[in-house]
Design a protein around this motif. Structure first.
Motif, PDB file in Angstrom:
ATOM      1  N   GLY A 132       0.826  -1.218   0.000  1.00 27.87           N
ATOM      2  CA  GLY A 132       0.000   0.000   0.000  1.00 27.87           C
ATOM      3  C   GLY A 132       0.849   1.252   0.000  1.00 27.87           C
ATOM      4  N   ASN A 133       0.595   2.107   0.994  1.00 23.99           N
ATOM      5  CA  ASN A 133       1.219   3.426   1.095  1.00 23.99           C
ATOM      6  C   ASN A 133       2.426   3.420   2.049  1.00 23.99           C
ATOM      7  OD1 ASN A 133       0.724   6.500   2.554  1.00 23.99           O
ATOM      8  ND2 ASN A 133       0.509   6.356   0.338  1.00 23.99           N
ATOM      9  N   SER A 134       2.738   2.226   2.587  1.00 29.91           N
ATOM     10  CA  SER A 134       3.593   2.179   3.772  1.00 29.91           C
ATOM     11  C   SER A 134       5.103   2.073   3.515  1.00 29.91           C
ATOM     12  CB  SER A 134       3.153   1.001   4.655  1.00 29.91           C
ATOM     13  OG  SER A 134       3.987   0.923   5.774  1.00 29.91           O
ATOM     14  N   GLY A 135       5.787   3.196   3.665  1.00 30.29           N
ATOM     15  CA  GLY A 135       7.246   3.243   3.527  1.00 30.29           C
ATOM     16  C   GLY A 135       7.927   2.388   4.590  1.00 30.29           C
ATOM     17  N   THR A 136       7.360   2.383   5.798  1.00 26.36           N
ATOM     18  CA  THR A 136       7.969   1.601   6.884  1.00 26.36           C
ATOM     19  C   THR A 136       7.935   0.116   6.529  1.00 26.36           C
ATOM     20  OG1 THR A 136       7.255   3.270   8.456  1.00 26.36           O
ATOM     21  CG2 THR A 136       7.882   1.148   9.372  1.00 26.36           C
ATOM     22  N   THR A 160       5.455  -4.717  -3.747  1.00 22.72           N
ATOM     23  CA  THR A 160       4.822  -3.665  -4.552  1.00 22.72           C
ATOM     24  C   THR A 160       4.119  -2.681  -3.620  1.00 22.72           C
ATOM     25  OG1 THR A 160       2.733  -4.841  -4.740  1.00 22.72           O
ATOM     26  CG2 THR A 160       4.366  -5.308  -6.440  1.00 22.72           C
ATOM     27  N   GLY A 161       3.648  -1.567  -4.181  1.00 26.94           N
ATOM     28  CA  GLY A 161       2.942  -0.585  -3.361  1.00 26.94           C
ATOM     29  C   GLY A 161       2.044   0.292  -4.204  1.00 26.94           C
ATOM     30  N   ASP A 162       1.390   1.275  -3.564  1.00 26.04           N
ATOM     31  CA  ASP A 162       0.497   2.169  -4.315  1.00 26.04           C
ATOM     32  C   ASP A 162       1.325   3.205  -5.078  1.00 26.04           C
ATOM     33  OD1 ASP A 162       1.265   4.138  -2.502  1.00 26.04           O
ATOM     34  OD2 ASP A 162      -0.693   4.325  -1.547  1.00 26.04           O
ATOM     35  N   ILE A 210      -6.388   9.650   5.359  1.00 23.22           N
ATOM     36  CA  ILE A 210      -6.204   9.744   6.818  1.00 23.22           C
ATOM     37  C   ILE A 210      -6.189   8.351   7.457  1.00 23.22           C
ATOM     38  CG2 ILE A 210      -7.329  10.575   8.936  1.00 23.22           C
ATOM     39  CD1 ILE A 210      -8.100  13.106   7.356  1.00 23.22           C
ATOM     40  N   SER A 211      -6.883   7.392   6.833  1.00 16.54           N
ATOM     41  CA  SER A 211      -6.920   6.039   7.418  1.00 16.54           C
ATOM     42  C   SER A 211      -5.559   5.333   7.341  1.00 16.54           C
ATOM     43  CB  SER A 211      -7.994   5.187   6.740  1.00 16.54           C
ATOM     44  OG  SER A 211      -7.718   5.121   5.368  1.00 16.54           O
ATOM     45  N   THR A 212      -4.605   5.927   6.646  1.00 15.21           N
ATOM     46  CA  THR A 212      -3.236   5.400   6.648  1.00 15.21           C
ATOM     47  C   THR A 212      -2.689   5.311   8.072  1.00 15.21           C
ATOM     48  OG1 THR A 212      -2.813   6.370   4.492  1.00 15.21           O
ATOM     49  CG2 THR A 212      -0.889   5.959   5.844  1.00 15.21           C
ATOM     50  N   SER A 213      -3.011   6.343   8.895  1.00 19.43           N
ATOM     51  CA  SER A 213      -2.405   6.362  10.227  1.00 19.43           C
ATOM     52  C   SER A 213      -3.399   6.627  11.359  1.00 19.43           C
ATOM     53  CB  SER A 213      -1.308   7.436  10.295  1.00 19.43           C
ATOM     54  OG  SER A 213      -1.879   8.715  10.138  1.00 19.43           O
TER      55      SER A 213
END
Ligand code: S3P
Length: 432
Positions: free
Chosen positions: A89-93, A112-114, A413-416
């Motif tokens: 997804g969006n997660s660099g970590t 993979t990621g977004d 916003i639901s990312t974190s």
């Protein structure tokens, strides 16, 4: 999402969700330990769910029972080859930490990621791993990453970019490597990986001096399971802290907030600006220092922040810039280069959106200058976020002070912080 002024201020005891960085590590480390770990107060945001999905895909038994996440770890070499690409997804970590961990496994896999994650730099982690013998193909330094199973050799690596993600990825690679590795960071960054690994009995030693730290880690040591109670996230608290400071008649209490000294730059900066923040009830939770914070409306002054403090609050510049835009004198924040490669080009978006909100802002060689004495009326209420959660929440907070703003792509916003809107409105905010 629309954000409008609050007439009653921001008030009450607010429940802040678990720390995002610690939540990721609370999945990763138990998954490679030998036994059962129970995790309470984990953040169930999109980013952390991507890490959970990745480990389930690699055969780790992870279930939820009575609000606890229960992980049945089977050791450093127990992960199974995934049957499909691992989508982060969006997660660099997740991307940087898993690259390190998976580079030292026996199987091949693809990460993979977004759109946003696929545009972020990965060479910062793949280059040092290649020095350890990793075989990783990138798409011109970006995702997707094709990782081939390899036996890595121990390393002596110096990290020049201030990044806990690079450091943590290398530590996780070293864990499954024979012999002792030395990882030196030239800039001290958040140390949640080191704290958690120490509590799981890893052979890890950290020596901090001035602004550097040396991590010595001997691999192949069995990790002993531990239960983890995740502290509340200071980065998520930051939106409520600043909202309370800049709105009149505010009085907010936040409990069990992680104030780890490698993460507490925002509190230091706001104190310099004259914020009324009371820290009480300090205690240790999951090896981290937590405390309750009480915040009251304050007359803020501008401040100058040096490069050094940027590493201790790298995620908080969007919201600190909002505080600076409502102070009574100018602020100058130095050394914000890393903001260019976050979930969005945060430096550009802070500057562009502040100007649209009528706030005086200027970028000078990746330093940010904000002069609230030159503020005007809102020029254009459309906030561009490029799907960046922290930009969206920061400008929602600004709207609570200056008037109606339209925050684009606020789903990010639901990312974190999944229930940000509900919590903000419960405290007196006006988000619709
Ligand atoms: C994080 C480290 C930081 C931070 C990110 C979370 C982590 O990134 O911006 O939100 O959990 O290690 P960098 O290490 O790239 O600065």
């Amino acid at each position: 999402m629309f954000s409008d002024q609050t007439n009653i201020g921001i008030n009450g005891i607010i429940r802040i969700p678990g720390d995002k960085s610690i939540s990721h590590r609370s999945i990763i480390i138990p998954s490679i330990s030998n036994g059962i770990c129970e995790i309470t107060n984990i953040l169930k945001s999109d980013d952390v769910l991507r890490t959970i999905d990745a480990f389930k895909e690699m055969g780790v038994k992870i279930k939820e029972e009575n609000k606890k996440i229960i992980i049945n770890g089977k050791g450093l070499e127990s992960l199974k080859q995934p049957t499909k690409d691992l989508y982060l997804g969006n997660s660099g970590t997740s991307a940087r930490l898993l690259t390190g961990l998976l580079a030292s496994q026996k199987f091949d896999c693809v990460l993979t990621g977004d759109k946003s994650l696929s545009s972020r730099p990965m060479k910062r982690i793949t280059n040092p791993l290649t020095e350890m013998g990793a075989k990783i193909k990138t798409n011109d330094g970006k995702l997707p990453l094709h990782i081939s199973g390899s036996i890595l050799k121990n390393c002596k690596i110096q990290i020049d970019i201030p990044s806990a993600q690079i450091k943590s990825g290398l530590i996780l690679a070293a864990l499954n490597t024979h012999g002792t590795s030395f990882i030196n960071e030239q800039n001290i960054t958040r140390d949640h990986t080191e704290i958690m690994l120490e509590s799981f009995g890893a052979d890890i030693e950290v020596n901090k001096s001035d602004n550097c730290s040396e991590i010595k880690i001997t691999g192949k040591k069995t990790l002993t399971p531990k239960n983890i109670d995740v502290p509340a996230d200071l980065s998520s608290s930051a939106f409520f802290i600043v909202a309370a400071l800049i709105n009149k008649n505010s009085n907010v209490t936040l409990k069990n907030i992680n104030i780890n000294p490698t993460r507490n730059g925002l509190l230091i900066a706001l104190e310099k600006m004259g914020a009324k923040i009371e820290v009480s009830n300090k205690k240790i939770r999951a090896g981290e220092i937590v405390a309750d914070l009480n915040i009251k409306s304050s007359e803020l002054h501008g401040c100058v922040l040096d490069h050094e403090i940027a590493k201790l609050m790298i995620d908080e510049f969007p919201i600190l810039s909002i505080a600076a835009s409502q102070a009574n004198s100018p602020s100058y924040f130095k050394g914000l280069d890393e903001l260019r490669v976050k979930e969005s080009d945060r430096l550009d978006l802070i500057n562009r959106n502040l100007i649209n909100c009528g706030c005086y802002s200027e970028i000078k060689n990746n330093d940010l200058f904000i002069d609230p004495t030159k503020n005007k009326k809102i020029v254009n209420p459309e906030i561009r976020t490029d799907f960046d959660h922290r930009i969206a929440m920061s400008f929602a907070v600004l709207g609570s002070r200056i008037g109606k703003l339209h925050i684009n792509e606020a789903d990010s916003i639901s990312t974190s912080f999944p229930f940000f809107r509900e919590q903000f409105n419960k405290a007196g905010g006006n988000l619709s």
